[in-house]
Design a protein around this motif. Sequence first.
Motif, PDB file in Angstrom:
ATOM      1  N   GLY A 148      40.827 -83.588 -41.179  1.00  0.00           N
ATOM      2  CA  GLY A 148      40.278 -84.927 -40.938  1.00  0.00           C
ATOM      3  C   GLY A 148      38.909 -84.874 -40.276  1.00  0.00           C
ATOM      4  N   LYS A 149      38.744 -83.930 -39.329  1.00  0.00           N
ATOM      5  CA  LYS A 149      37.463 -83.799 -38.640  1.00  0.00           C
ATOM      6  C   LYS A 149      36.375 -83.283 -39.588  1.00  0.00           C
ATOM      7  CE  LYS A 149      39.119 -83.159 -33.893  1.00  0.00           C
ATOM      8  NZ  LYS A 149      39.164 -82.240 -32.723  1.00  0.00           N
ATOM      9  N   GLN A 151      36.249 -83.812 -42.830  1.00  0.00           N
ATOM     10  CA  GLN A 151      35.896 -84.947 -43.690  1.00  0.00           C
ATOM     11  C   GLN A 151      35.027 -85.957 -42.939  1.00  0.00           C
ATOM     12  OE1 GLN A 151      39.912 -86.048 -44.697  1.00  0.00           O
ATOM     13  NE2 GLN A 151      39.906 -84.880 -46.617  1.00  0.00           N
ATOM     14  N   TYR A 152      35.350 -86.187 -41.675  1.00  0.00           N
ATOM     15  CA  TYR A 152      34.577 -87.138 -40.872  1.00  0.00           C
ATOM     16  C   TYR A 152      33.151 -86.633 -40.667  1.00  0.00           C
ATOM     17  CZ  TYR A 152      32.766 -89.590 -36.798  1.00  0.00           C
ATOM     18  OH  TYR A 152      31.961 -90.304 -35.934  1.00  0.00           O
ATOM     19  N   ALA A 156      29.653 -88.292 -41.924  1.00  0.00           N
ATOM     20  CA  ALA A 156      28.665 -88.682 -40.918  1.00  0.00           C
ATOM     21  C   ALA A 156      27.311 -88.032 -41.157  1.00  0.00           C
ATOM     22  CB  ALA A 156      29.178 -88.317 -39.523  1.00  0.00           C
TER      23      ALA A 156
END
Length: 218
Positions: A148-149, A151-152, A156
Amino acid sequence: MLETYRTIYQDGTDEIVEKKSRFIAHIALAETEEEALSFVEKIKKQYWDARHNCYAFRIGTERVLERCSDDGEPSGTAGKPMLEVLTGQGLYNVVAVVTRYFGGTLLGTGGLVRAYTKSTQAGIDASVVVKKELGCMLKVECDYSFIGKVQYLAAAEGVHIADTEYTDHVIVKLMVPDQKVAQMKSKLTEASNGAAKLTEGRQVYYGMAEGELIIFEN
């Protein structure tokens, strides 16, 4: 090497009519002068019965070779305005050929310039143009809790996810712009507390064409 530039990904053709004269534009990728001239000859053979087959091309990305031809039209009314369109669009490694079938009415120098300009632009609009950007593939190996990190951070930073493999751990391949590689590696390392394994690939050009990530191997 240019960090980013615009070029042709898919050839295009279009036609306009001005006072019964047909102007048929063909736009193509050409990475050498030989390729450009070969394309010009191909179009000339295809439209052997046309009065004019005018052309312009821009080859290279640093020392740009520019050539153009009026092919019998009044000097400066065809090749030059065609070249100006290619330059104005910021296109590199591109060749344009505009074939004219005379319709019986003289257009005058201003009319010819407008017709060759308009037809070249129409040909470009019918092509698929891609912005090629210099970058590298960054492989991120991590456990499932970190995906998830990744992908984030990718979202960003405006980084494209090229592929994701799920096995006993996760492998995410990120296409990272050259100027963001060090920054992206630092952020991934920090976010994973050094747990993510990062492998930096070789430098390549990439771009987006019709919503798809394209990686140019040469």
